[in-house]
Write a protein that holds these residues in place. Structure first.
Motif, PDB file in Angstrom:
ATOM      1  N   ASP A  63      72.839 -12.382  54.679  1.00  0.00           N
ATOM      2  CA  ASP A  63      71.919 -13.097  53.803  1.00  0.00           C
ATOM      3  C   ASP A  63      72.714 -13.674  52.640  1.00  0.00           C
ATOM      4  O   ASP A  63      73.565 -12.985  52.084  1.00  0.00           O
ATOM      5  N   PRO A  64      72.436 -14.913  52.239  1.00  0.00           N
ATOM      6  CA  PRO A  64      73.206 -15.511  51.142  1.00  0.00           C
ATOM      7  C   PRO A  64      73.068 -14.775  49.816  1.00  0.00           C
ATOM      8  O   PRO A  64      73.908 -14.932  48.934  1.00  0.00           O
ATOM      9  N   ARG A  65      72.058 -13.936  49.657  1.00  0.00           N
ATOM     10  CA  ARG A  65      71.861 -13.173  48.417  1.00  0.00           C
ATOM     11  C   ARG A  65      72.696 -11.897  48.378  1.00  0.00           C
ATOM     12  O   ARG A  65      72.691 -11.179  47.386  1.00  0.00           O
ATOM     13  N   GLY A  66      73.376 -11.594  49.477  1.00  0.00           N
ATOM     14  CA  GLY A  66      74.071 -10.325  49.600  1.00  0.00           C
ATOM     15  C   GLY A  66      75.436 -10.277  48.952  1.00  0.00           C
ATOM     16  O   GLY A  66      75.926 -11.248  48.364  1.00  0.00           O
ATOM     17  N   THR A  67      76.053  -9.129  49.091  1.00  0.00           N
ATOM     18  CA  THR A  67      77.396  -8.870  48.598  1.00  0.00           C
ATOM     19  C   THR A  67      78.410  -9.572  49.496  1.00  0.00           C
ATOM     20  O   THR A  67      78.269  -9.555  50.715  1.00  0.00           O
ATOM     21  N   GLN A  68      79.414 -10.141  48.881  1.00  0.00           N
ATOM     22  CA  GLN A  68      80.521 -10.692  49.650  1.00  0.00           C
ATOM     23  C   GLN A  68      81.608  -9.621  49.739  1.00  0.00           C
ATOM     24  O   GLN A  68      81.911  -8.955  48.756  1.00  0.00           O
ATOM     25  N   PHE A  69      82.146  -9.443  50.929  1.00  0.00           N
ATOM     26  CA  PHE A  69      83.225  -8.493  51.145  1.00  0.00           C
ATOM     27  C   PHE A  69      84.525  -9.248  51.377  1.00  0.00           C
ATOM     28  O   PHE A  69      84.525 -10.284  52.042  1.00  0.00           O
ATOM     29  N   HIS A  99      65.803 -14.420  56.626  1.00  0.00           N
ATOM     30  CA  HIS A  99      64.978 -13.227  56.754  1.00  0.00           C
ATOM     31  C   HIS A  99      63.830 -13.259  55.749  1.00  0.00           C
ATOM     32  O   HIS A  99      63.925 -13.881  54.704  1.00  0.00           O
ATOM     33  N   THR A 100      62.773 -12.529  56.062  1.00  0.00           N
ATOM     34  CA  THR A 100      61.656 -12.420  55.118  1.00  0.00           C
ATOM     35  C   THR A 100      62.039 -11.492  53.970  1.00  0.00           C
ATOM     36  O   THR A 100      62.938 -10.656  54.093  1.00  0.00           O
ATOM     37  N   ASP A 101      61.338 -11.640  52.847  1.00  0.00           N
ATOM     38  CA  ASP A 101      61.560 -10.756  51.705  1.00  0.00           C
ATOM     39  C   ASP A 101      61.297  -9.299  52.088  1.00  0.00           C
ATOM     40  O   ASP A 101      61.991  -8.394  51.627  1.00  0.00           O
ATOM     41  N   ASP A 102      60.303  -9.082  52.934  1.00  0.00           N
ATOM     42  CA  ASP A 102      59.965  -7.729  53.366  1.00  0.00           C
ATOM     43  C   ASP A 102      61.121  -7.086  54.132  1.00  0.00           C
ATOM     44  O   ASP A 102      61.462  -5.924  53.901  1.00  0.00           O
ATOM     45  N   LEU A 103      61.742  -7.842  55.037  1.00  0.00           N
ATOM     46  CA  LEU A 103      62.875  -7.304  55.796  1.00  0.00           C
ATOM     47  C   LEU A 103      64.059  -7.043  54.868  1.00  0.00           C
ATOM     48  O   LEU A 103      64.726  -6.016  54.960  1.00  0.00           O
ATOM     49  N   ARG A 104      64.297  -7.973  53.936  1.00  0.00           N
ATOM     50  CA  ARG A 104      65.385  -7.776  52.962  1.00  0.00           C
ATOM     51  C   ARG A 104      65.167  -6.494  52.167  1.00  0.00           C
ATOM     52  O   ARG A 104      66.103  -5.739  51.926  1.00  0.00           O
ATOM     53  N   ALA A 105      63.933  -6.275  51.738  1.00  0.00           N
ATOM     54  CA  ALA A 105      63.626  -5.109  50.907  1.00  0.00           C
ATOM     55  C   ALA A 105      63.881  -3.800  51.654  1.00  0.00           C
ATOM     56  O   ALA A 105      64.256  -2.801  51.042  1.00  0.00           O
ATOM     57  N   GLY A 106      63.695  -3.809  52.954  1.00  0.00           N
ATOM     58  CA  GLY A 106      63.896  -2.592  53.743  1.00  0.00           C
ATOM     59  C   GLY A 106      65.295  -2.420  54.288  1.00  0.00           C
ATOM     60  O   GLY A 106      65.594  -1.407  54.926  1.00  0.00           O
ATOM     61  N   ALA A 107      66.165  -3.386  54.029  1.00  0.00           N
ATOM     62  CA  ALA A 107      67.530  -3.324  54.564  1.00  0.00           C
ATOM     63  C   ALA A 107      68.377  -2.317  53.799  1.00  0.00           C
ATOM     64  O   ALA A 107      68.173  -2.082  52.601  1.00  0.00           O
ATOM     65  N   HIS A 108      69.322  -1.732  54.492  1.00  0.00           N
ATOM     66  CA  HIS A 108      70.296  -0.831  53.871  1.00  0.00           C
ATOM     67  C   HIS A 108      71.180  -1.608  52.894  1.00  0.00           C
ATOM     68  O   HIS A 108      71.491  -1.133  51.813  1.00  0.00           O
ATOM     69  N   ARG A 109      71.547  -2.827  53.296  1.00  0.00           N
ATOM     70  CA  ARG A 109      72.423  -3.659  52.462  1.00  0.00           C
ATOM     71  C   ARG A 109      72.326  -5.114  52.925  1.00  0.00           C
ATOM     72  O   ARG A 109      72.081  -5.382  54.084  1.00  0.00           O
ATOM     73  N   LEU A 110      72.549  -6.028  51.987  1.00  0.00           N
ATOM     74  CA  LEU A 110      72.636  -7.452  52.302  1.00  0.00           C
ATOM     75  C   LEU A 110      74.100  -7.858  52.210  1.00  0.00           C
ATOM     76  O   LEU A 110      74.799  -7.481  51.272  1.00  0.00           O
ATOM     77  N   TRP A 111      74.547  -8.659  53.160  1.00  0.00           N
ATOM     78  CA  TRP A 111      75.941  -9.110  53.234  1.00  0.00           C
ATOM     79  C   TRP A 111      75.951 -10.625  53.311  1.00  0.00           C
ATOM     80  O   TRP A 111      75.333 -11.217  54.185  1.00  0.00           O
ATOM     81  N   SER A 112      76.678 -11.252  52.412  1.00  0.00           N
ATOM     82  CA  SER A 112      76.836 -12.704  52.419  1.00  0.00           C
ATOM     83  C   SER A 112      78.214 -13.063  52.950  1.00  0.00           C
ATOM     84  O   SER A 112      79.215 -12.495  52.518  1.00  0.00           O
ATOM     85  N   LEU A 113      78.250 -14.002  53.865  1.00  0.00           N
ATOM     86  CA  LEU A 113      79.533 -14.495  54.370  1.00  0.00           C
ATOM     87  C   LEU A 113      80.200 -15.445  53.381  1.00  0.00           C
ATOM     88  O   LEU A 113      81.328 -15.849  53.586  1.00  0.00           O
ATOM     89  N   GLY A 114      79.501 -15.805  52.321  1.00  0.00           N
ATOM     90  CA  GLY A 114      80.054 -16.690  51.302  1.00  0.00           C
ATOM     91  C   GLY A 114      79.021 -17.703  50.859  1.00  0.00           C
ATOM     92  O   GLY A 114      77.892 -17.727  51.349  1.00  0.00           O
TER      93      GLY A 114
END
Length: 146
Positions: A63-69, A99-114
C-alpha cells in the motif's frame, strides 16, 4: 517460513509473466511459497477476497501509505517474523483501486514499494524480486550488492 502471496489478478503482459515465473522459482529455494489469485468486481469484494485468502496469517499489505523498507530492512523484518514464531506471512497486492480502509485497518503492517506509481504487472514482479533479494541477504549470498 511460508510466504503466502495474494494478488488481485495475475501478470498479463509477457515480460511480467516471465519475471513472475523466474522470481517465483528462485524464491521457492528459500521459502515455502503459496500463491493465491483473487478477483472481485469491486474494491470491497477484492479486499474481502484477500482477507479470506489470508485466513489467520499476519497480513502485510502492499500500500502506498505503508513503510518503505531497504532490502536489508525487509530481510531483517522477515527474519524477525520467522524468529518470532510466525509460521506463515500473507502478503497482498491489491487491484487498481488498492485496498479498502477496513482491510488496511486489520492488516499486521502496510508496506510501500516506494512513491512511484507502478503498473500492476510490474508491481507484482517487484514484490517477488524484493522478497528474493531479502532471502539471499538472510542467507548471506552474493545476489545483493549495496
Amino acid at each position: 517460513m511460508r510466504l503466502h502471496i495474494i494478488t488481485v489478478g495475475e501478470p498479463r503482459l509477457a515480460y511480467a509473466r516471465a519475471g513472475w515465473d523466474e522470481y517465483e522459482k528462485r524464491l521457492r529455494r528459500y521459502h515455502r511459497l503459496q500463491v493465491t489469485r483473487v478477483t472481485g468486481r469491486t474494491q470491497a469484494q477484492e479486499s474481502e477476497a484477500v482477507r479470506r485468502a489470508a485466513g489467520r496469517a499476519p497480513l502485510l499489505l502492499l500500500d502506498p501509505r505503508g513503510t518503505q523498507f531497504s532490502s536489508e530492512g525487509l530481510s531483517a523484518y522477515l527474519d524477525a517474523q520467522a524468529v518470532g514464531g510466525v509460521g506463515e506471512l500473507a502478503l497482498a497486492i491489491g487491484g487498481p483501486e488498492g485496498h479498502t480502509d477496513d482491510l488496511r485497518a486489520g492488516a499486521h503492517r502496510l508496506w510501500s514499494l516506494g512513491q512511484l506509481t507502478l503498473p500492476h504487472d510490474l508491481a507484482m514482479v517487484v514484490l517477488l524480486e524484493a522478497l528474493y533479494r531479502a532471502a539471499t541477504i538472510s542467507a548471506g549470498e552474493p545476489y545483493h550488492r549495496a
